[in-house]
Design a protein around this motif. Structure first.
Motif, PDB file in Angstrom:
ATOM      1  N   ASN A 172     -22.599  21.615  85.542  1.00 36.76           N
ATOM      2  CA  ASN A 172     -21.393  21.634  86.362  1.00 36.76           C
ATOM      3  C   ASN A 172     -20.677  20.300  86.500  1.00 36.76           C
ATOM      4  N   HIS A 173     -21.418  19.229  86.556  1.00 30.73           N
ATOM      5  CA  HIS A 173     -20.740  17.945  86.707  1.00 30.73           C
ATOM      6  C   HIS A 173     -21.543  16.846  86.026  1.00 30.73           C
ATOM      7  N   PRO A 174     -21.588  16.905  84.688  1.00 28.12           N
ATOM      8  CA  PRO A 174     -22.475  15.989  83.962  1.00 28.12           C
ATOM      9  C   PRO A 174     -22.132  14.515  84.116  1.00 28.12           C
ATOM     10  N   ALA A 175     -20.866  14.234  84.447  1.00 28.20           N
ATOM     11  CA  ALA A 175     -20.480  12.826  84.405  1.00 28.20           C
ATOM     12  C   ALA A 175     -20.711  12.105  85.728  1.00 28.20           C
TER      13      ALA A 175
ATOM     14  N   TYR B 200     -26.407  14.374  77.184  1.00 29.66           N
ATOM     15  CA  TYR B 200     -25.658  15.021  76.113  1.00 29.66           C
ATOM     16  C   TYR B 200     -24.317  15.526  76.635  1.00 29.66           C
ATOM     17  N   LYS B 201     -24.394  16.230  77.729  1.00 29.09           N
ATOM     18  CA  LYS B 201     -23.164  16.806  78.274  1.00 29.09           C
ATOM     19  C   LYS B 201     -22.210  15.712  78.732  1.00 29.09           C
ATOM     20  N   ASP B 202     -22.781  14.591  79.077  1.00 24.26           N
ATOM     21  CA  ASP B 202     -21.979  13.480  79.544  1.00 24.26           C
ATOM     22  C   ASP B 202     -21.450  12.657  78.367  1.00 24.26           C
TER      23      ASP B 202
ATOM     24  N   ALA C  57     -29.303  10.417  75.114  1.00 25.63           N
ATOM     25  CA  ALA C  57     -29.819  11.778  75.059  1.00 25.63           C
ATOM     26  C   ALA C  57     -30.850  11.904  73.953  1.00 25.63           C
ATOM     27  N   ALA C  58     -30.521  11.354  72.792  1.00 23.90           N
ATOM     28  CA  ALA C  58     -31.448  11.463  71.660  1.00 23.90           C
ATOM     29  C   ALA C  58     -32.777  10.791  71.977  1.00 23.90           C
ATOM     30  N   GLN C  59     -32.693   9.644  72.640  1.00 23.12           N
ATOM     31  CA  GLN C  59     -33.914   8.922  72.993  1.00 23.12           C
ATOM     32  C   GLN C  59     -34.827   9.792  73.865  1.00 23.12           C
TER      33      GLN C  59
ATOM     34  N   ALA D  26     -36.766  25.138  70.685  1.00 22.23           N
ATOM     35  CA  ALA D  26     -35.654  24.884  71.592  1.00 22.23           C
ATOM     36  C   ALA D  26     -35.378  23.380  71.694  1.00 22.23           C
ATOM     37  N   HIS D  27     -36.446  22.584  71.788  1.00 16.43           N
ATOM     38  CA  HIS D  27     -36.281  21.132  71.870  1.00 16.43           C
ATOM     39  C   HIS D  27     -35.664  20.576  70.589  1.00 16.43           C
ATOM     40  N   LEU D  28     -36.134  21.091  69.451  1.00 18.46           N
ATOM     41  CA  LEU D  28     -35.587  20.618  68.175  1.00 18.46           C
ATOM     42  C   LEU D  28     -34.101  20.939  68.073  1.00 18.46           C
ATOM     43  N   HIS D  29     -33.750  22.095  68.555  1.00 14.30           N
ATOM     44  CA  HIS D  29     -32.351  22.499  68.516  1.00 14.30           C
ATOM     45  C   HIS D  29     -31.511  21.544  69.380  1.00 14.30           C
ATOM     46  N   ASP D  30     -31.995  21.254  70.567  1.00 14.74           N
ATOM     47  CA  ASP D  30     -31.300  20.286  71.437  1.00 14.74           C
ATOM     48  C   ASP D  30     -31.084  18.954  70.718  1.00 14.74           C
ATOM     49  N   LEU D  31     -32.198  18.456  70.161  1.00 12.81           N
ATOM     50  CA  LEU D  31     -32.142  17.146  69.522  1.00 12.81           C
ATOM     51  C   LEU D  31     -31.179  17.163  68.336  1.00 12.81           C
ATOM     52  N   ALA D  32     -31.238  18.243  67.571  1.00 11.02           N
ATOM     53  CA  ALA D  32     -30.362  18.342  66.405  1.00 11.02           C
ATOM     54  C   ALA D  32     -28.904  18.278  66.843  1.00 11.02           C
ATOM     55  N   ASN D  33     -28.568  18.964  67.913  1.00  7.40           N
ATOM     56  CA  ASN D  33     -27.190  18.925  68.400  1.00  7.40           C
ATOM     57  C   ASN D  33     -26.772  17.500  68.747  1.00  7.40           C
ATOM     58  N   THR D  34     -27.706  16.779  69.382  1.00  5.95           N
ATOM     59  CA  THR D  34     -27.389  15.399  69.743  1.00  5.95           C
ATOM     60  C   THR D  34     -27.196  14.544  68.497  1.00  5.95           C
ATOM     61  N   LEU D  35     -28.118  14.704  67.543  1.00  6.27           N
ATOM     62  CA  LEU D  35     -28.023  13.909  66.316  1.00  6.27           C
ATOM     63  C   LEU D  35     -26.725  14.220  65.581  1.00  6.27           C
TER      64      LEU D  35
END
Lengths: 1025, 225
Positions: free
Chosen positions: A648-651, A688-690, A696-698, A720-729
């Motif tokens: 809702n308010h990542p920043a 990531y959202k921010d 995020a990758a770290q 699920a974690h790999l998918h998250d990381l891949a999106n960040t990368l």
């Protein structure tokens, strides 16, 4: 299929006598199908017997094979015995067996394994019966330690089994081979008699078919195989050993097949004995007709052996055995035996060599035993009554261990007492059939994962319960108070398991889709072994509220399960009820739990105002949980707050502050992985959202490393974690690294939920975005086409996810210059979004963004502006005025308004955009270029040149190939501005325009208009030079 | 770019014509259909290879073998038969499995140790005929390396050259081992069988019995020897 498979099925349907090899072609077919499916991801045709679909080969014995099967009519799991026939000439015996099985099918008694159906399958008799989880009475008896299991418990089991025999006798059925190996003890302790009549039918078959052979084939039960063991352990006793078992009184023979072989080969007995000699009535040993009193005799031999640990009659050969029985030569009871004399007397009557002198019926014998039990002096029974009734659980928990003396064996049973065993064969079969019912392409793969995870969870839970109990009652290393806390924790965890297994029984495609996530989200049992945390955590509720607290916790477990399985609406009222109920109790810890559960529900699934409510509830829960020292709950609440923040308010600073608090509260518990991994994941998503992708990758790398150190972590979670990381990368432009993670995520998902699951489509979607980033637009489009195809099939053509894919496909088509097609796709996407989302939903804004870009490329700036205005209106309602997305949209508006010559509007939008995006040098360069174009349009030539020159320097800092359209627009505007300032087109202006043309031309059809405009300018202005 | 979503492959493979190696190559290049044909050809053979030697489910080892086969595709040298390559992998996987299962941490020497020493019962073998039983039991009582060589010879009808590739031994050694294996088997059966008549009929007709046992393992009706 290949010729080999045909060969197999020819063999099966060719009408030959059935396979004499247990584990023969049928079980091979099953294995083959299983291996085929796991290698190729698609199934071979199911193997069926009648209406039964075979699932797996459970075991084999002298009588044939046993399979687990699924009954389509009755919708449950059954066991099928495929009886080994003689060599094809035993039609009569088969017929008799069939008839008897059909009679038995009429009989329903709680102590008899239910027969559902019997028939023939390729000349062999099959019997479909209830699938029972548990162990055999023989193994159950083996598992006890001397002197410690109560005679009372043994009697209870035998009397139960005897009642089963009695019921069969009343239906004119005789068992003919009663022995402990033919009695199953279910997980709840109920004894069930199996294998009625099989003995005779089998032996007659032999006799008729093979009288010339020196048949040593005695009959061995399949009960061992029936006692639902896991397939890996299902290796049945080979016939070699059971054969020996029937002949030898040496109990260790059965584990020495070489000797068994010797015994089998040596056998000289002529004639045919139907049954197992050591339990057999003398009339059977003589080959006479057996009746119900023969069963009575066998029953008494078995019970005698169980109570006195020695057989009543001994003999190395059948002949010696006969003699021993005839002389009624029964050994004296061991000195100090605790068995009441009345019991012994009753048994001896059942062991009379002359059937006439035994009890007339099983019923009378059993009544006499019960009476003896009641009369027996209490003290005589006591030796080990500690274990009491809960001994029933022994079979399920321990195989031949020495732990049957353990006072903790019944502990799990006690905890399950109020809701019944949640993981029984019936429940499992019901869940499986629910999965079959929904007919989703990934249901089978999902079922396998769910099945094994539930099974593993159940076993871990049982182990932990016993361990907790033992620490206090056996090892004496833990206070009763702490035991109480651990048990409450385990009991609460069990509620989640119960709720999930109950819900999964209902055929519901949403539930199947989310089932694996549901099992992964079961309460973490490690928390109940975290002694320190439990010790300093909230004290258990006072006795007077304990039941209410337990009830609320049961409700909360249901809330969590239902929500996970996708049923938000019905869950919300249930969650609110729990909150109200908990609020009335003085026990604040459970109130914090209820607030947390409700808060979780709202932040995950609620609308905008509900999300705010959820966040407030979580903050309240946090205050209470900290106050109550509910240390296990506190990190969970912080993590949920972080979730709420990134959704809702990542920043905001609050999100970052909460994630620090989350990590601190976890360090307080000495960093248990159960919290830490989750916290790292959510914090990673927050960054990531921010837009802080490097951070995020770290975090995501750390989370994965933590996960890797957990050997039993689910592959599903890892995916699920790999998918998250891949999106960040991907956002970090580390495309190869991202690609590798996407692939691994796909592999893991494929292995856990099957290749057809929507999760994979999600990953593929993001992978397509990676192709876009690489400029591999064709690959991206192909992948999205596939994704679209799958999503339409799996979710229906109108699903919101289909809308998103359409919109991304539209974007790719736009970039490739296929503007008509792009427009069509985007319109279809928008239509779906219009149906799926309310007017002011951000998703709808997204669709308009896509349409705006397409209109802009088409040169229809008015339409583009209209679309962007819609986006702005929606986003203003959803996001704070300084949100980055507002900045982007204002920048787009400024650009199209410039194109339309609406300079004031353009300028106003640009001011807003600059205030939001101005910190980013790349974006700033772009914004300056727009500003310069506005100034040019306004006739402020000198300012325009100044602004555009600065913008050009900015573009010089970023890689040559990026933002080509914007760059070309900049060059072109600068060329015109300089020309306007100087009054003629100088060399620099012509160079800039030439560069702009080059870029526009490379951009393909979408920039064709721009290219030709610049070209004609070049012709008229630069040729003269 | 390997494609994560299985797509319909329009294959032109003719099941009857393509050779093992052709199929294998196509499979390794991502053609699942070719893999499926190959699977059809070899599943039963591999299942049979494992079933008389382990107490757990042979399907898992078959799967492991096929996967290892694809992974190690580079080791299939030009000109070498796919079948020998496959069996060599199966043999390695069997050895690994036995090592893992039975003697944790300890080395086992397949030339010395028989399955009888390792496990007390193979999975699902039940034979009705005493002769078959004696033979199967005999096979399990000789060292694994010898059991394998006999089964490859009698059941799979492999040539010495192929066996030498599978077992990674010179042809001469294979021949002498085959001889030695027969001797060991007959010794084992003599130990096991107490009836001289039974032993005589089994030993003198070893080929027939071997064949009938193979069919037995396949779930077929054993012929009268």
């Amino acid at each position: 299929m290949s010729d080999n498979d045909n060969r197999d099925s020819d063999n099966l349907s060719g009408g030959k006598a059935a396979s004499p090899v247990a584990g023969g072609s049928l079980s091979r077919q099953l294995r083959k199908a299983r291996v085929y499916e796991s290698i190729f991801g698609v199934g071979l045709q199911a193997v069926t017997i009648g209406r039964f679909t075979l699932l797996e080969h459970i075991g084999s014995g002298g009588m044939g094979e046993v399979y687990a099967a699924y009954d389509e009519h009755l919708d449950r799991k059954v066991a099928i015995k495929l009886v080994r026939s003689g060599l094809g000439t035993s039609a009569r015996a088969d017929e008799r067996l069939l008839r008897e099985a059909q009679t038995l099918a009429q009989l329903s008694h709680p102590n008899v394994i239910q027969i559902y159906d019997a028939g023939t399958y390729q000349d062999r008799v099959f019997i479909a019966m209830e699938f029972v989880r548990g162990t055999t009475l023989e193994k159950w008896l083996d598992a006890r330690e001397s002197g410690q299991v109560t005679a009372r418990e043994i009697l209870r089991l035998f009397i139960g089994a005897g009642r089963g025999l009695e019921a069969a006798h009343n239906a004119d059925l005789v068992h003919r081979d009663f022995k402990p190996a033919n009695v199953l003890v279910e997980q709840d302790g109920r004894p069930r008699v199996a294998d009625f009549g099989l003995a005779r039918a089998m032996a007659s078959a032999e006799q008729e078919s093979d009288s010339a052979r020196d048949s040593s084939e005695l009959l061995s039960p399949l009960s061992n195989d029936l006692a639902g063991q896991s397939p890996g352990r299902a290796a049945a006793e080979p016939e070699l050993s059971t054969t020996a078992d029937t002949l030898s009184m040496e109990s260790d023979l059965s584990s020495a097949p070489a000797q068994a072989l010797k015994a089998a080969v040596n056998l000289t007995t002529r004639g045919h004995i139907l049954g197992t000699p050591r339990y057999m009535a003398p009339e059977q040993l003589y080959g006479h007709i057996a009746d119900s009193r023969s069963d009575q005799f066998s029953f008494c031999v078995a019970l005698y052996e169980a109570l006195y640990r020695t057989l009543p009659f001994v003999g190395d050969t059948v002949e010696q055995l006969r003699q021993s029985i005839e002389q009624s030569h029964i050994a004296e009871p061991p000195r100090g035996s605790a068995i009441p004399n009345t019991v012994r007397k009753t048994l001896l009557r059942g062991l009379e060599p002359d059937p006439e002198r035994r009890f007339a019926t099983m019923g009378q014998l059993l009544d006499a035993l019960e009476q003896a039990m009641r009369r027996g002096h209490r003290a005589l029974w006591t030796l080990a009554l500690v274990a009491g009734v809960s001994l029933a659980a022994v079979g399920a928990l321990y195989d031949r261990s020495d732990e049957s003396t353990d006072p903790c064996i019944g502990a799990t049973w006690a905890l399950d007492a109020d809701h019944g065993q949640p993981w029984t064969s019936e429940r499992r079969a019901a869940i499986r059939s629910a999965f079959d019912h929904v007919r989703l392409p990934y249901a089978a793969a999902t079922w396998r994962t769910v099945d094994s995870q539930l099974d593993q969870y159940d076993r871990t839970w049982q182990r932990d319960v016993v361990q907790a109990c033992r620490d206090t009652r056996v090892h004496h290393v833990q206070s009763p108070g702490l035991l109480d806390r651990r048990m409450i924790c385990l009991r609460t965890a069990r509620q989640g398991f119960v709720a999930l297994t109950i819900e999964l029984q209902k055929p519901d495609s949403r539930a199947v889709e989310r089932a694996v996530a549901g099992t992964v989200d079961l309460p973490k049992l490690a928390a109940c072994s975290d002694i320190e945390t439990l010790r300093y955590g909230p004290a258990p509720p006072d006795e007077e509220f304990a039941e209410q607290v337990a009830t609320i916790r049961r409700g909360l477990a249901r809330v969590r399960t239902l929500a996970l399985l996708g049923r938000f609406d019905e869950t919300l009222s249930l969650a609110r009820e729990q909150r109200v109920a908990a609020g009335k109790l003085p026990y604040r810890a459970v109130y914090a739990e209820a607030l947390t559960a409700l808060g979780r529900l709202l932040i995950y699934y609620g609308n905008r105002s509900q999300v705010q409510e959820g966040e407030d509830l979580l903050l309240e829960a946090r205050d209470i949980a900290i106050g109550e020292r509910h240390d296990e709950l506190v990190p969970e609440i912080w993590n949920l707050l972080v979730v709420s923040a990134w959704r809702n308010h990542p920043a905001t600073d609050r999100g970052r502050e909460w994630s620090r608090q989350a990590l601190a509260s976890i360090r307080r518990l000495r960093d248990p992985p159960r919290h830490r991994i989750e916290a790292l994941r959510q914090q990673g998503l927050l960054y990531y959202k921010d837009g802080r992708f490097a951070l995020a990758a770290q975090l995501q790398h750390q989370a994965l490393a933590a996960l890797d150190s957990q050997p039993d972590a689910s592959s599903f979670i890892r995916a699920a974690h790999l998918h998250d990381l891949a999106n960040t990368l991907l956002r970090l432009n580390q495309l190869d690294e991202a690609h590798e993670r996407y692939q691994r995520a796909l592999d893991l998902y494929s292995a856990t939920v099957g290749p057809d699951h929507p999760y994979l489509a999600d990953v593929c979607f993001d992978l397509a975005m990676l192709y876009v980033a690489r400029g591999q637009l064709d690959e991206a489009r192909d992948m999205l086409d596939q994704v679209l195809h799958r999503q339409r099939r799996q979710l229906g053509p109108e699903h919101s996810v289909v809308g998103r894919t359409l919109l991304e496909l539209a974007e790719i088509e736009r970039r490739q210059g296929h503007l008509d097609r792009a427009h069509q796709l985007a319109m279809r996407g928008l239509q779906i979004y219009q149906r799926e989302y309310s007017k002011d939903h951000s998703k709808r804004a997204f669709a308009h963004t896509r349409l705006g870009a397409i209109a802009y490329d088409r040169g229809d700036h008015a339409q583009a502006l209209a679309e962007y205005e819609k986006v702005l209106a929606i986003e203003r309602a959803n996001k704070p005025g300084d949100h980055i997305d507002i900045g982007y949209i204002q920048a787009n508006i400024a650009e199209v308004a410039t194109g339309l010559g609406r300079h004031d509007k353009a300028s106003a939008s640009l001011d807003v955009a600059q205030s939001i995006l101005g910190k980013d040098p790349v974006l700033m360069a772009f914004l300056r270029s727009v500003r310069g174009r506005i100034m040019l349009g306004q006739g402020r030539v000198a300012d325009a040149v100044n602004e555009l020159e600065t913008a050009e320097k900015g573009f010089g800092q970023i890689p040559e190939g990026s933002m080509p359209g914007n760059r070309a627009n900049l060059y072109w505007a600068l060329a015109r501005a300089i020309t306007a300032r100087d009054g003629r087109a100088g060399r620099r202006a012509c160079d800039l325009a030439t560069k702009a043309v080059g870029i526009f031309e490379r951009q393909g059809p979408s920039a064709r208009g721009a290219a030709s405009a610049v070209q004609s300018w070049l012709r008229s202005s630069c040729n003269s030079n | 770019m390997s494609n994560p979503i299985p797509v319909e492959v329009c294959s032109t493979i003719n099941d009857m014509e393509a050779s093992d190696s052709e199929l294998f190559e196509q499979w390794c290049n991502g053609d699942a259909k070719a893999g499926q044909v190959l699977f059809g050809r070899y599943y039963d053979v591999l299942d049979r290879f494992f079933i008389n030697k382990i107490s757990s489910d042979p399907g898992d080892l078959v799967q492991e073998t096929l996967i290892a086969c694809v992974k190690g595709r580079d080791r299939l040298q030009q000109g070498r038969q796919f079948r020998s390559y496959l069996f060599a992998i199966a043999y390695n996987i069997l050895n690994d499995h036995l090592r893992k299962t039975y003697r944790r941490g300890e080395q086992i020497d397949v030339d010395q140790i028989s399955l009888r020493d390792l496990s007390d019962s193979p999975s699902t073998l039940v034979s009705r005929r005493r002769e078959q039983r004696l033979l199967l039991e005999g096979l399990r009582n000789i060292p694994i390396a010898y059991q394998v060589i006999l089964e490859l010879h009698y059941w799979e009808k492999l040539a010495v050259r192929e066996m030498s590739e599978i077992l990674d031994l010179p042809s001469g050694t294979v021949k002498s081992r085959l001889r030695r294996a027969r001797e060991l088997l007959s010794e084992a059966m003599t130990r096991l069988a107490q009836s001289p008549e039974l032993l005589r009929t089994t030993l003198t007709r070893l080929d027939d019995w071997a064949e009938s046992c193979r069919r037995l393992l396949d779930g077929e009706e054993p012929g009268q020897p």
